[in-house]
Write an enzyme that holds these catalytic residues in place. Structure first.
Site, PDB file in Angstrom:
ATOM      1  N   THR A   1       0.717  -1.239  -0.116  1.00 47.53           N
ATOM      2  CA  THR A   1       0.097  -0.005   0.173  1.00 47.53           C
ATOM      3  C   THR A   1       0.871   1.240   0.067  1.00 47.53           C
ATOM      4  O   THR A   1       2.067   1.196   0.479  1.00 47.53           O
ATOM      5  CB  THR A   1      -0.841   0.122   1.146  1.00 47.53           C
ATOM      6  OG1 THR A   1      -1.614  -1.311   1.281  1.00 47.53           O
ATOM      7  CG2 THR A   1      -1.802   1.190   1.245  1.00 47.53           C
TER       8      THR A   1
ATOM      9  N   GLY B   1       0.480  -3.170   5.273  1.00 46.08           N
ATOM     10  CA  GLY B   1       0.724  -4.523   5.657  1.00 46.08           C
ATOM     11  C   GLY B   1      -0.553  -5.324   5.767  1.00 46.08           C
ATOM     12  O   GLY B   1      -1.536  -5.113   4.663  1.00 46.08           O
TER      13      GLY B   1
ATOM     14  N   GLY C   1      -4.136  -6.306   6.129  1.00 44.20           N
ATOM     15  CA  GLY C   1      -5.188  -5.399   6.433  1.00 44.20           C
ATOM     16  C   GLY C   1      -5.820  -6.012   7.389  1.00 44.20           C
ATOM     17  O   GLY C   1      -6.740  -5.187   8.211  1.00 44.20           O
TER      18      GLY C   1
END
Length: 335
Positions: free
Chosen positions: A195, A247, A249
């Site tokens: 992300t 990372g 989620g």
């Protein structure tokens, strides 16, 4: 005799000690970096170029919300970035689905999740915020809305992504890889996710944030992580600061991570101390899982002080301000 007046006095004293203790711990954990405004920070090494794009808006006195949208569109458009945007790896059925959210200084927010065929989910998230009464649109509804707003519907599954997916299908095993965004040339069954989360404070002192991802590679069709969820992948309170996550989620969602970080800063924690406490919630609740995954938090407070903390080593974040436009900092970690 233990009367009401004595009880009130003892309670007040205890609260005072608790507050002092918490502030001492926060100051011990980190030395805040107070930078001159404006400032923009973001997750991972690809945040450096994204920050530089956001800086073009900030340095001209533009709004933070405009800056973060422009900034994260850079990795969304990067054909070599298989964790964000149009070049993202597909789910297990071969669909490239994108997630994003954005939040401004007035508490307005917009989000899209599991959206297909649209290359810049962050811009659709902003349109959801500004042109609808809703916060989140998902799936085909999000795509339909984007097309109605003039965005091009296009195939996002690139040949390189399709090749990796077909390689993964030979075993169809899912194994998370920590810090995948910093690893190159991995075998097909090890590709995973990540992300870009970005936070900015403009020259007027207003805070905004954005978060965008293609999610876990080869995930179940319909899976949505923390990135498009306000309070999980991103949260901004203009009186306090902002936070974003990266990372796996699922663990961020379970702890409403970014909201937690901001609320801890409201209580007096420094950004790094708040991020560390959010990480520790994961460790305490799911110690057996925490050892095998990566989750990192990044935060900034109203003063422009920033900090980060992650489960595992390897997490880094980019900073851009009047002093440096290409700063990349290794975040502290638990393991």
């Amino acid at each position: 005799m233990y009367n009401r007046r004595k009880f009130i006095k003892l309670s007040a004293a205890g609260a005072s000690v608790s507050l002092v203790s918490k502030n001492v711990v926060a100051k011990t954990l980190t030395a805040p970096q107070a930078g001159n405004l404006p400032i923009v920070i973001s997750t991972w090494g690809f945040g450096v170029q994204a920050n530089q794009e956001a800086w073009k808006t900030l340095v001209k006195g533009g709004r933070a919300v405009d800056a973060v949208e422009a900034g994260v569109k850079i990795p969304e458009a990067d054909l070599n970035n298989h964790t964000v945007g149009r070049s993202g790896y597909p789910d297990r059925d071969g669909h490239v689905t994108l997630d994003a959210c954005i939040m401004d200084d007035k508490g307005n927010c917009g989000s899209v999740a599991a959206m297909e065929y649209i290359a810049h989910p962050i811009s659709i998230a902003r349109l959801v915020m500004e042109k609808t009464p809703h916060v989140m649109l998902v799936g085909e509804g999000a795509t339909q809305f984007a097309v109605e707003q003039g965005f091009k519907r296009e195939k996002l599954l690139l040949p390189s992504s399709e090749k990796a997916w077909k390689e993964w299908l030979k075993k169809a095993e899912y194994k998370p890889v920590i810090n995948i965004e910093n690893k190159k040339g991995l075998p097909g069954n090890e590709y995973n996710h990540d992300t870009i989360g970005m936070l900015a404070i403009d020259a007027q002192g207003n805070i905004s944030g954005a978060c965008t991802t293609s999610g876990m590679a080869f995930k179940m069709h319909g899976r949505v992580g923390d990135s498009p969820i306000i309070g999980a992948g991103l949260y901004v309170d203009n009186e306090v600061g902002g936070a974003t996550a990266t990372g796996v989620g699922e663990e961020v969602i379970r702890n409403v991570g970014s909201f937690l970080v901001v609320e801890l800063m409201r209580q007096g924690y420094t950004p790094e101390a708040a991020c560390k406490e959010a990480v520790m919630r994961i460790v305490k609740k799911k110690p057996e899982i925490a050892k095998e995954i990566q989750v990192g938090f990044l935060a900034i407070n109203k003063k422009g002080e920033y900090g980060a903390f992650a489960l595992q080593k390897g997490f880094n974040f980019a900073v851009c301000n009047n002093t440096s436009q290409d700063l990349l900092i290794d975040g502290k970690c638990y393991y």
